[in-house]
Scaffold this active site. Structure first.
Site, PDB file in Angstrom:
ATOM      1  N   GLN A   7      14.129  13.585  20.977  1.00  0.00           N
ATOM      2  CA  GLN A   7      14.702  14.448  19.948  1.00  0.00           C
ATOM      3  C   GLN A   7      15.935  15.202  20.439  1.00  0.00           C
ATOM      4  O   GLN A   7      16.657  15.784  19.634  1.00  0.00           O
ATOM      5  CB  GLN A   7      13.662  15.436  19.432  1.00  0.00           C
ATOM      6  CG  GLN A   7      12.534  14.778  18.672  1.00  0.00           C
ATOM      7  CD  GLN A   7      11.543  15.809  18.197  1.00  0.00           C
ATOM      8  OE1 GLN A   7      10.617  16.163  18.918  1.00  0.00           O
ATOM      9  NE2 GLN A   7      11.751  16.310  16.983  1.00  0.00           N
ATOM     10  N   LEU A  62      11.534  18.594  13.411  1.00  0.00           N
ATOM     11  CA  LEU A  62      12.921  19.025  13.601  1.00  0.00           C
ATOM     12  C   LEU A  62      13.903  17.870  13.422  1.00  0.00           C
ATOM     13  O   LEU A  62      15.042  18.082  13.022  1.00  0.00           O
ATOM     14  CB  LEU A  62      13.101  19.649  14.987  1.00  0.00           C
ATOM     15  CG  LEU A  62      12.345  20.952  15.244  1.00  0.00           C
ATOM     16  CD1 LEU A  62      12.479  21.355  16.713  1.00  0.00           C
ATOM     17  CD2 LEU A  62      12.838  22.066  14.336  1.00  0.00           C
ATOM     18  N   HIS A 110       1.912  13.890  17.264  1.00  0.00           N
ATOM     19  CA  HIS A 110       3.241  13.868  16.639  1.00  0.00           C
ATOM     20  C   HIS A 110       4.315  13.611  17.699  1.00  0.00           C
ATOM     21  O   HIS A 110       5.187  12.756  17.520  1.00  0.00           O
ATOM     22  CB  HIS A 110       3.483  15.200  15.927  1.00  0.00           C
ATOM     23  CG  HIS A 110       4.829  15.316  15.295  1.00  0.00           C
ATOM     24  ND1 HIS A 110       5.017  15.255  13.942  1.00  0.00           N
ATOM     25  CD2 HIS A 110       6.067  15.500  15.835  1.00  0.00           C
ATOM     26  CE1 HIS A 110       6.319  15.393  13.668  1.00  0.00           C
ATOM     27  NE2 HIS A 110       6.972  15.548  14.803  1.00  0.00           N
TER      28      HIS A 110
END
Length: 168
Positions: free
Chosen positions: A51, A95, A136
């Site tokens: 990410q 996010l 996740h």
């Protein structure tokens, strides 16, 4: 304090498997520190290295109530070795998939093995929310997004919205 940019859908790195960390060194520890700064700044409860643009297999998370204490947990090369039961993660967000929430059926109890920030073995027995957060973040390392857990219609609507936004 270094806050990194969050990589968002449809970036290619989010759809790929991350590579195992071979050596836990100062570069990895610096990445972890920057990831923590980023997670707290962006008000996330978890963050996977992909990410922030790194293809290393690293996840961090903090599900504590007092975020000011920065109780950041780190798992390098995490692997779910046991999974049992069911937990409904309601209105789960990400996010890297802004403005998208969906209910996700996850395992209620998991056991995760990996390494800590010093390269020592770590074993985590996680339940419910902690288990959902770990699943996740580990999903991210395997190229799976929250979108992949949503219904086809909800996924299609979000993709259309993103495509329209990218054209603008």
């Amino acid at each position: 304090m270094t806050v990194l940019d969050i990589v968002t859908y449809p970036a290619e790195i989010l759809a790929k498997d991350a590579a195992p960390v071979e050596t836990v060194d100062d570069n990895i520890r610096q990445l972890i520190a920057n990831m923590a700064d980023t997670m707290y700044e962006k008000l996330g409860v978890g963050l996977a290295s992909v990410q922030v643009g790194s293809d290393s297999r690293i996840v961090i998370y903090d599900i504590s109530d007092d975020r000011d204490k920065r109780n950041c947990q780190v798992v390098i090369n995490p692997e779910i070795v046991e999974a049992h039961g069911t937990y409904l993660s309601e209105k789960e967000g990400c996010l890297s998939v802004p403005e998208f929430r969906t209910d996700v059926k996850r395992h209620g109890d998991i056991r995760v093995e990996g390494l800590d920030a010093d390269g020592n073995p770590v074993f985590i027995e996680a339940r419910e929310l902690e288990a959902a957060v770990l699943q996740h973040e580990i999903d991210h390392l395997n190229g799976t997004l929250i979108l992949d857990h949503a219904s086809a219609l909800k996924r299609q609507m979000y993709k259309k919205k993103v495509k329209k936004h990218l054209k603008a």
